[in-house]
Design a protein around this motif. Structure first.
Motif, short mmCIF file in Angstrom:
data_model
loop_
_atom_site.label_atom_id
_atom_site.label_comp_id
_atom_site.label_asym_id
_atom_site.label_seq_id
_atom_site.Cartn_x
_atom_site.Cartn_y
_atom_site.Cartn_z
N TYR A 1 0.85 -1.21 0.00
CA TYR A 1 0.00 0.00 0.00
C TYR A 1 0.88 1.26 0.00
CZ TYR A 1 -3.09 3.42 2.44
OH TYR A 1 -3.80 4.53 2.84
N ASN A 2 1.84 1.31 0.91
CA ASN A 2 2.71 2.50 1.00
C ASN A 2 3.57 2.64 -0.26
OD1 ASN A 2 1.89 3.49 3.51
ND2 ASN A 2 3.04 1.86 4.54
N ASP A 3 4.07 1.52 -0.77
CA ASP A 3 4.91 1.58 -1.98
C ASP A 3 4.12 2.17 -3.15
OD1 ASP A 3 6.94 0.46 -0.54
OD2 ASP A 3 6.75 -1.56 -1.41
N ILE A 4 2.85 1.76 -3.29
CA ILE A 4 2.03 2.26 -4.40
C ILE A 4 1.83 3.78 -4.26
CG2 ILE A 4 -0.26 2.18 -5.52
CD1 ILE A 4 -0.37 -0.82 -4.49
N ILE A 5 1.46 4.20 -3.07
CA ILE A 5 1.24 5.64 -2.85
C ILE A 5 2.52 6.42 -3.18
CG2 ILE A 5 0.81 7.39 -1.06
CD1 ILE A 5 -1.26 5.51 0.12
N ASN A 6 3.66 5.88 -2.75
CA ASN A 6 4.93 6.59 -2.98
C ASN A 6 5.28 6.68 -4.46
OD1 ASN A 6 5.32 7.15 -0.34
ND2 ASN A 6 6.50 5.28 0.09
N PHE A 7 5.10 5.57 -5.22
CA PHE A 7 5.51 5.69 -6.62
C PHE A 7 4.52 6.51 -7.45
CE2 PHE A 7 3.71 1.26 -7.57
CZ PHE A 7 2.84 1.62 -8.61
N ILE A 8 3.23 6.49 -7.07
CA ILE A 8 2.25 7.30 -7.81
C ILE A 8 2.54 8.80 -7.62
CG2 ILE A 8 -0.20 8.01 -7.92
CD1 ILE A 8 0.33 5.34 -9.32
N GLU A 9 3.02 9.16 -6.42
CA GLU A 9 3.36 10.58 -6.17
C GLU A 9 4.41 11.08 -7.16
OE1 GLU A 9 4.52 11.12 -2.10
OE2 GLU A 9 2.41 11.10 -1.46
N LYS A 10 5.24 10.15 -7.66
CA LYS A 10 6.31 10.55 -8.59
C LYS A 10 5.86 10.49 -10.05
CE LYS A 10 9.90 8.92 -5.46
NZ LYS A 10 9.79 7.56 -4.91
N MET A 11 4.62 10.03 -10.31
CA MET A 11 4.15 9.93 -11.70
C MET A 11 3.24 11.11 -12.01
SD MET A 11 3.43 5.83 -12.21
CE MET A 11 3.67 5.83 -13.98
N PRO A 12 3.64 12.00 -12.94
CA PRO A 12 2.83 13.18 -13.21
C PRO A 12 1.48 12.88 -13.86
CG PRO A 12 4.74 13.07 -14.69
CD PRO A 12 4.89 11.96 -13.71
N GLU A 13 1.33 11.65 -14.40
CA GLU A 13 0.08 11.30 -15.11
C GLU A 13 -1.05 10.92 -14.15
OE1 GLU A 13 2.92 9.61 -15.37
OE2 GLU A 13 3.66 9.68 -17.45
N TYR A 14 -0.70 10.69 -12.86
CA TYR A 14 -1.70 10.16 -11.94
C TYR A 14 -1.70 10.91 -10.62
CZ TYR A 14 -1.81 6.03 -14.98
OH TYR A 14 -1.94 5.19 -16.05
N GLU A 15 -2.82 10.78 -9.90
CA GLU A 15 -2.90 11.37 -8.58
C GLU A 15 -3.70 10.43 -7.66
OE1 GLU A 15 -4.82 15.34 -6.51
OE2 GLU A 15 -4.75 15.18 -8.69
N TYR B 1 -6.96 0.70 1.13
CA TYR B 1 -7.73 1.01 -0.09
C TYR B 1 -7.19 2.29 -0.73
CZ TYR B 1 -11.74 2.45 -2.94
OH TYR B 1 -12.54 2.86 -3.97
N ILE B 2 -7.05 2.28 -2.06
CA ILE B 2 -6.52 3.46 -2.77
C ILE B 2 -7.36 3.70 -4.04
CG2 ILE B 2 -4.44 4.56 -3.71
CD1 ILE B 2 -2.77 2.28 -2.62
N GLU B 3 -7.63 4.96 -4.32
CA GLU B 3 -8.22 5.35 -5.62
C GLU B 3 -7.23 6.28 -6.31
OE1 GLU B 3 -12.13 7.10 -5.30
OE2 GLU B 3 -12.87 5.37 -4.20
N ILE B 4 -6.91 5.94 -7.54
CA ILE B 4 -5.91 6.72 -8.29
C ILE B 4 -6.57 7.25 -9.57
CG2 ILE B 4 -3.71 6.55 -9.55
CD1 ILE B 4 -3.10 4.16 -7.54
N LEU B 5 -6.45 8.56 -9.77
CA LEU B 5 -7.08 9.21 -10.92
C LEU B 5 -6.04 9.48 -12.01
CD1 LEU B 5 -9.67 10.80 -11.93
CD2 LEU B 5 -8.59 12.81 -10.88
N LYS B 6 -6.42 9.19 -13.25
CA LYS B 6 -5.56 9.58 -14.37
C LYS B 6 -5.78 11.07 -14.62
CE LYS B 6 -5.40 9.28 -19.35
NZ LYS B 6 -5.29 8.52 -20.56
#
Ligand code: SAM
Length: 232
Positions: free
Chosen positions: A175-189, A225-230
């Motif tokens: 869970y933490n790993d996903i949140i951390n790598f998404i923070e570095k991806m400009p395409e997602y939030e 639980y995580i929701e990630i928006l493109k």
């Protein structure tokens, strides 16, 4: 055209021989309206899943759908959406298809296919949402995880503008790993996250998966639980 006998089917999936075949490999062929296992057939449907379902309703995908409770639940709830679920294990595919057949579902399909091959059978700008529930955490071999930046790169052209990825996991590190790598991806939030879904407002309306039931009942484990928006 694949012959429907265990040996030929086995050869279609694996390049090593077997003496005793998984009985569900043949059973799978009894659900042609709910299970597609022939890669060529999936690939040829890439641009026309709408014609398969007989409508142009929004398309949602689940990766690693297990025994199918979750996607069956969603497809029952949202009859105006189409659902494709990817799973590798034959027995779980059969159980999933059986659930769909018992309620005569028209908006659900199971594919025996790896999530990482998604771009070969799903067209650009066609997905409204993607669900991944309780993916194996691969604690000793992180590179085997399904959820990686590379999966999000693959998904980006396939997701519609403002499409979302929804993830549940019992594994706090994942869970933490996903949140951390998404923070570095400009395409997602990350637009929503909680380490305790079942004590959160989002618990209402949550459809439990088979693994979720197990983690809750047997291990009394918190569910992340995580929701990630493109966003682009
Ligand atoms: C831990 S189980 C969770 C199953 C289900 N989502 C649930 O919560 O009950 C993970 C599932 O993902 C499937 N799987 C693993 N890697 C996959 C991949 N690369 N593509 C598609 N499915 C995969 C496995 O066969 C397994 O059934």
């Amino acid at each position: 055209m694949l012959e429907n006998n265990k040996e030929d089917l086995w050869k279609h999936f694996f390049n090593y021989p077997r003496k005793v075949y998984n009985q569900y490999i043949l059973k799978m062929t009894e659900y042609p309206e709910y299970i597609i296992f022939d890669k060529e057939k999936m690939n040829s449907n890439k641009e026309k899943w709408g014609s398969h379902f007989g409508n142009d309703n929004p398309l949602y995908l689940e990766i690693g759908s297990g025994s199918g409770n979750f996607t069956n639940g969603l497809s029952e709830r949202h009859k105006d959406r189409n659902y494709i679920a990817l799973e590798l294990r034959f027995k779980r595919l059969v159980f999933s298809a059986d659930k769909a057949r018992r309620r005569d579902a028209k908006n659900i399909l199971f594919l025996r296919r790896y999530g990482e091959e998604i771009q070969t059978f799903i067209s650009e700008d066609s997905l409204s949402g993607v669900y991944i529930n309780f993916p194996d955490p691969w604690e000793e071999k992180l590179k085997n995880r399904v959820i990686q930046p590379s999966l999000f790169q693959l998904l980006n052209p396939l997701l519609k503008k403002e499409g979302k990825v929804f993830i549940k996991t019992d594994h706090d590190g994942y869970y933490n790993d996903i949140i951390n790598f998404i923070e570095k991806m400009p395409e997602y939030e990350v637009v929503y996250s909680t380490p305790d879904l079942h004590n959160d407002a989002k618990a209402e309306g949550n459809i439990k998966t088979e693994f979720e039931e197990l983690f809750l009942c047997k291990h009394n484990k918190n569910i992340n639980y995580i929701e990630i928006l493109k966003i682009k």
